[in-house]
Design a protein around this motif. Sequence first.
Motif, short mmCIF file in Angstrom:
data_model
loop_
_atom_site.label_atom_id
_atom_site.label_comp_id
_atom_site.label_asym_id
_atom_site.label_seq_id
_atom_site.Cartn_x
_atom_site.Cartn_y
_atom_site.Cartn_z
N GLU A 37 1.90 98.02 -1.41
CA GLU A 37 1.18 98.86 -0.63
C GLU A 37 1.78 99.81 0.45
O GLU A 37 1.50 100.94 0.65
CB GLU A 37 -0.02 98.02 0.06
N LEU A 38 2.84 99.23 0.91
CA LEU A 38 3.57 100.16 1.98
C LEU A 38 4.32 101.38 1.29
O LEU A 38 4.38 102.50 1.72
CB LEU A 38 4.65 99.31 2.68
N TYR A 39 5.04 100.93 -0.09
CA TYR A 39 5.49 101.82 -0.78
C TYR A 39 4.63 103.13 -1.02
O TYR A 39 4.89 104.17 -0.95
CB TYR A 39 6.21 101.14 -1.95
N LYS A 40 3.40 102.74 -1.67
CA LYS A 40 2.45 103.59 -1.96
C LYS A 40 2.02 104.43 -0.77
O LYS A 40 2.02 105.98 -0.89
CB LYS A 40 1.08 103.06 -2.60
N GLU A 41 1.84 103.97 0.31
CA GLU A 41 1.44 104.63 1.63
C GLU A 41 2.69 105.74 2.05
O GLU A 41 2.49 106.82 2.38
CB GLU A 41 1.20 103.76 2.66
N GLY A 42 3.89 105.24 2.02
CA GLY A 42 4.93 106.08 2.15
C GLY A 42 5.13 107.07 1.26
O GLY A 42 5.59 108.32 1.81
N VAL A 43 5.02 107.06 0.03
CA VAL A 43 4.90 108.05 -1.00
C VAL A 43 4.19 109.01 -0.59
O VAL A 43 4.21 110.25 -0.63
CB VAL A 43 4.79 107.55 -2.42
N THR A 44 2.66 108.88 -0.47
CA THR A 44 1.69 109.64 -0.09
C THR A 44 1.92 110.20 1.04
O THR A 44 1.82 111.53 1.11
CB THR A 44 0.48 108.92 0.16
N LEU A 45 2.38 109.77 2.40
CA LEU A 45 2.87 110.30 3.60
C LEU A 45 4.04 111.26 3.21
O LEU A 45 4.01 112.59 3.76
CB LEU A 45 3.42 109.34 4.50
N ALA A 46 4.95 111.04 2.47
CA ALA A 46 6.19 111.71 2.10
C ALA A 46 5.79 113.27 1.44
O ALA A 46 6.14 114.30 1.74
CB ALA A 46 7.13 111.30 1.51
N GLU A 47 4.91 112.98 0.53
CA GLU A 47 4.11 114.16 -0.24
C GLU A 47 3.48 115.04 0.60
O GLU A 47 3.60 116.44 0.57
CB GLU A 47 3.27 113.64 -1.36
N GLU A 48 2.69 114.46 1.51
CA GLU A 48 1.76 115.45 2.71
C GLU A 48 2.98 116.17 3.74
O GLU A 48 2.70 117.33 3.94
CB GLU A 48 0.83 114.46 3.47
N CYS A 49 3.95 115.40 4.00
CA CYS A 49 5.01 116.04 4.87
C CYS A 49 5.60 117.15 4.20
O CYS A 49 5.79 118.09 4.78
CB CYS A 49 6.03 115.00 5.35
N LYS A 50 6.04 116.97 2.91
CA LYS A 50 6.62 118.03 2.26
C LYS A 50 5.59 119.10 1.97
O LYS A 50 6.25 120.47 2.29
CB LYS A 50 6.86 117.64 0.62
#
Length: 68
Positions: A37-50
């Motif tokens: 779950e943390l990994y999924k959240e991190g990927v989503t946040l990283a995409e939004e930052c990009k």
Amino acid sequence: MAENKKEEFDIEKALQRLEEINTELGKSGTSLKASLELYKEGVTLAEECKKHLEGVEKEIQILSTEDE
């Protein structure tokens, strides 16, 4: 009058949350389910930052060409 605007993206908060996620994932006691779950959240946040940074980069390029 109520506004229906989406809250503006705060990259500083997103980066701080990514650091928190990284710390949690580094802990040995984090369960596999929680880690996923943390990994999924991190990927989503990283995409939004990009996306946010790409938008800022485009704005800077536009402003730079206007100044020339």
